[in-house]
Design a protein around this motif. Structure first.
Motif, PDB file in Angstrom:
ATOM      1  N   ARG A 141      64.420 -37.182 -13.164  1.00  0.00           N
ATOM      2  CA  ARG A 141      63.930 -36.819 -11.837  1.00  0.00           C
ATOM      3  C   ARG A 141      62.742 -35.861 -11.946  1.00  0.00           C
ATOM      4  O   ARG A 141      62.677 -35.043 -12.852  1.00  0.00           O
ATOM      5  CB  ARG A 141      65.046 -36.166 -11.016  1.00  0.00           C
ATOM      6  CG  ARG A 141      66.239 -37.085 -10.767  1.00  0.00           C
ATOM      7  CD  ARG A 141      67.312 -36.345  -9.983  1.00  0.00           C
ATOM      8  NE  ARG A 141      68.441 -37.207  -9.667  1.00  0.00           N
ATOM      9  CZ  ARG A 141      69.510 -37.336 -10.434  1.00  0.00           C
ATOM     10  NH1 ARG A 141      69.597 -36.647 -11.561  1.00  0.00           N
ATOM     11  NH2 ARG A 141      70.499 -38.141 -10.092  1.00  0.00           N
ATOM     12  N   GLY A 142      61.831 -35.985 -11.009  1.00  0.00           N
ATOM     13  CA  GLY A 142      60.713 -35.056 -10.954  1.00  0.00           C
ATOM     14  C   GLY A 142      61.183 -33.655 -10.594  1.00  0.00           C
ATOM     15  O   GLY A 142      62.250 -33.466  -9.993  1.00  0.00           O
ATOM     16  N   VAL A 144      59.899 -29.622  -9.214  1.00  0.00           N
ATOM     17  CA  VAL A 144      58.914 -28.713  -8.642  1.00  0.00           C
ATOM     18  C   VAL A 144      59.511 -27.310  -8.684  1.00  0.00           C
ATOM     19  O   VAL A 144      60.621 -27.081  -8.188  1.00  0.00           O
ATOM     20  CB  VAL A 144      58.561 -29.088  -7.192  1.00  0.00           C
ATOM     21  CG1 VAL A 144      57.585 -28.070  -6.612  1.00  0.00           C
ATOM     22  CG2 VAL A 144      57.974 -30.491  -7.111  1.00  0.00           C
ATOM     23  N   ASP A 179      60.645 -28.269 -17.063  1.00  0.00           N
ATOM     24  CA  ASP A 179      61.009 -29.659 -17.309  1.00  0.00           C
ATOM     25  C   ASP A 179      60.899 -29.946 -18.807  1.00  0.00           C
ATOM     26  O   ASP A 179      59.823 -29.861 -19.389  1.00  0.00           O
ATOM     27  CB  ASP A 179      60.075 -30.584 -16.525  1.00  0.00           C
ATOM     28  CG  ASP A 179      60.578 -32.015 -16.484  1.00  0.00           C
ATOM     29  OD1 ASP A 179      61.317 -32.420 -17.411  1.00  0.00           O
ATOM     30  OD2 ASP A 179      60.219 -32.743 -15.535  1.00  0.00           O
ATOM     31  N   ARG A 182      59.065 -33.942 -19.040  1.00  0.00           N
ATOM     32  CA  ARG A 182      57.742 -34.353 -18.581  1.00  0.00           C
ATOM     33  C   ARG A 182      56.736 -33.208 -18.666  1.00  0.00           C
ATOM     34  O   ARG A 182      57.085 -32.041 -18.558  1.00  0.00           O
ATOM     35  CB  ARG A 182      57.799 -34.823 -17.121  1.00  0.00           C
ATOM     36  CG  ARG A 182      58.731 -35.989 -16.855  1.00  0.00           C
ATOM     37  CD  ARG A 182      58.776 -36.246 -15.360  1.00  0.00           C
ATOM     38  NE  ARG A 182      59.695 -37.281 -14.982  1.00  0.00           N
ATOM     39  CZ  ARG A 182      59.376 -38.568 -14.883  1.00  0.00           C
ATOM     40  NH1 ARG A 182      58.152 -38.959 -15.130  1.00  0.00           N
ATOM     41  NH2 ARG A 182      60.278 -39.468 -14.517  1.00  0.00           N
ATOM     42  N   ILE A 276      54.529 -28.604 -11.131  1.00  0.00           N
ATOM     43  CA  ILE A 276      54.973 -29.910 -10.644  1.00  0.00           C
ATOM     44  C   ILE A 276      54.986 -30.916 -11.794  1.00  0.00           C
ATOM     45  O   ILE A 276      53.960 -31.124 -12.455  1.00  0.00           O
ATOM     46  CB  ILE A 276      54.082 -30.424  -9.502  1.00  0.00           C
ATOM     47  CG1 ILE A 276      54.074 -29.433  -8.350  1.00  0.00           C
ATOM     48  CG2 ILE A 276      54.560 -31.781  -9.016  1.00  0.00           C
ATOM     49  CD1 ILE A 276      53.139 -29.814  -7.221  1.00  0.00           C
ATOM     50  N   SER A 277      56.129 -31.520 -12.038  1.00  0.00           N
ATOM     51  CA  SER A 277      56.226 -32.622 -13.005  1.00  0.00           C
ATOM     52  C   SER A 277      56.865 -33.821 -12.310  1.00  0.00           C
ATOM     53  O   SER A 277      57.921 -33.716 -11.711  1.00  0.00           O
ATOM     54  CB  SER A 277      57.069 -32.203 -14.210  1.00  0.00           C
ATOM     55  OG  SER A 277      58.378 -31.832 -13.811  1.00  0.00           O
ATOM     56  N   LEU A 278      56.169 -34.960 -12.364  1.00  0.00           N
ATOM     57  CA  LEU A 278      56.636 -36.171 -11.668  1.00  0.00           C
ATOM     58  C   LEU A 278      56.696 -37.337 -12.631  1.00  0.00           C
ATOM     59  O   LEU A 278      55.991 -37.365 -13.635  1.00  0.00           O
ATOM     60  CB  LEU A 278      55.698 -36.506 -10.503  1.00  0.00           C
ATOM     61  CG  LEU A 278      55.595 -35.452  -9.400  1.00  0.00           C
ATOM     62  CD1 LEU A 278      54.546 -35.864  -8.377  1.00  0.00           C
ATOM     63  CD2 LEU A 278      56.949 -35.282  -8.720  1.00  0.00           C
TER      64      LEU A 278
END
Length: 278
Positions: A141-142, A144, A179, A182, A276-278
């Motif tokens: 999952r991304g 934030v 994260d 990512r 932010i990692s998506l």
């Protein structure tokens, strides 16, 4: 054995039974010799043995199919005594995400849907993987996250330098990507307050890095105390923070064009970071 002129004492024809042989009759046309053999099972068993796929019991003499006990073997003895391999059709039960019953006309397969996007599924499609317990997993999952840093520093009435955008002090803080899967993009909002005193006729400017964001000259006849402006910048960092990586972010408070005895006595640094990692 019986023939004309033999038997009834007219000629001597005699038979003797050997092992496992029975001779009956007198040798006459009406009662000919009958020779029969009786071989017991015990004599035959020594000639038999089991092999691949064959089970042989030397004690009972029973011969049968040898069924492997390996996991996954579906061969069994049917109710009629024959070998049975069940067909898959109708015996495979599928749940969420699977369809079919295992037959040639209805093979078991993933219950997929049409790709609803204009981009290529080969290029932009995600990954479904199997974990160590055999369960399907989607991509991580991304994430934030938001981090807030701040510091206030006091000084002993330091003169505002004459050269524009001279570094007065530097604030540095480490930013960590939470994260572990990512890379992340870092967005920061930076605030710097430089508190100055401007005697009558004095002037000074403050800012961040090479950007002078505030300048004031005192045109009155009395000193101005507590002169400052809150300079704020929203920046996208020029680097990508790798999975779980940490990197420093530095804020430099600058001042310049100081005249007339202008000085500063306090600097407040504020840094807000969105990762932010998506």
């Amino acid at each position: 054995m019986a023939r004309c002129g033999c038997g009834g004492g007219q000629c001597d024809c005699s038979l003797e039974a050997g092992d496992n042989v029975i001779v009956s009759g007198s040798g006459s046309a009406a009662n000919p010799y009958v020779v029969s053999a009786d071989v017991p099972c015990a004599s035959v068993r020594a000639c038999l043995s089991g092999g691949d796929g064959i089970s042989f019991d030397t004690a009972t003499g029973e011969i049968g199919a040898h069924l492997s006990g390996q996991v996954g073997n579906n061969v069994s003895i049917g109710p009629d005594g024959g070998l049975l391999v069940p067909t898959a059709g109708g015996q495979v039960l599928t749940g969420c995400g699977l369809t079919g019953n295992g037959t040639a006309g209805s093979p078991v397969k993933a219950n997929t849907q049409a790709w609803p996007y204009p981009c290529s599924v080969d290029t932009f499609g995600g990954v479904v993987a199997c974990d160590t317990q055999g369960r399907l997993r989607s991509e991580p999952r991304g994430m934030v996250s938001f981090t807030n840093y701040g510091e206030s520093r006091d000084y002993n009435d330091v003169p505002i330098p004459a050269a524009q955008n001279t570094v007065l002090d530097t604030f540095s803080v480490n930013i960590t990507n939470p994260d572990s899967c990512r890379a992340a993009k870092v967005f920061t909002e930076r605030e710097i307050d430089v508190w100055m005193v401007l005697p009558a006729g004095a002037a000074g400017g403050t800012g961040q890095g090479s950007d002078e964001m505030f300048y004031m000259r005192n045109t009155g006849s009395a000193s101005m105390v507590g002169v400052h402006a809150q300079g704020t910048k929203f920046l996208t960092e020029s680097f990508t923070l790798g999975p779980g990586a940490t990197a420093p972010i530095t804020l430099s408070a600058t001042g310049g064009r100081g005249t007339g005895g202008a000085y500063y006595y306090s600097i407040v640094f504020l840094l807000r970071a969105m990762i932010i990692s998506l």
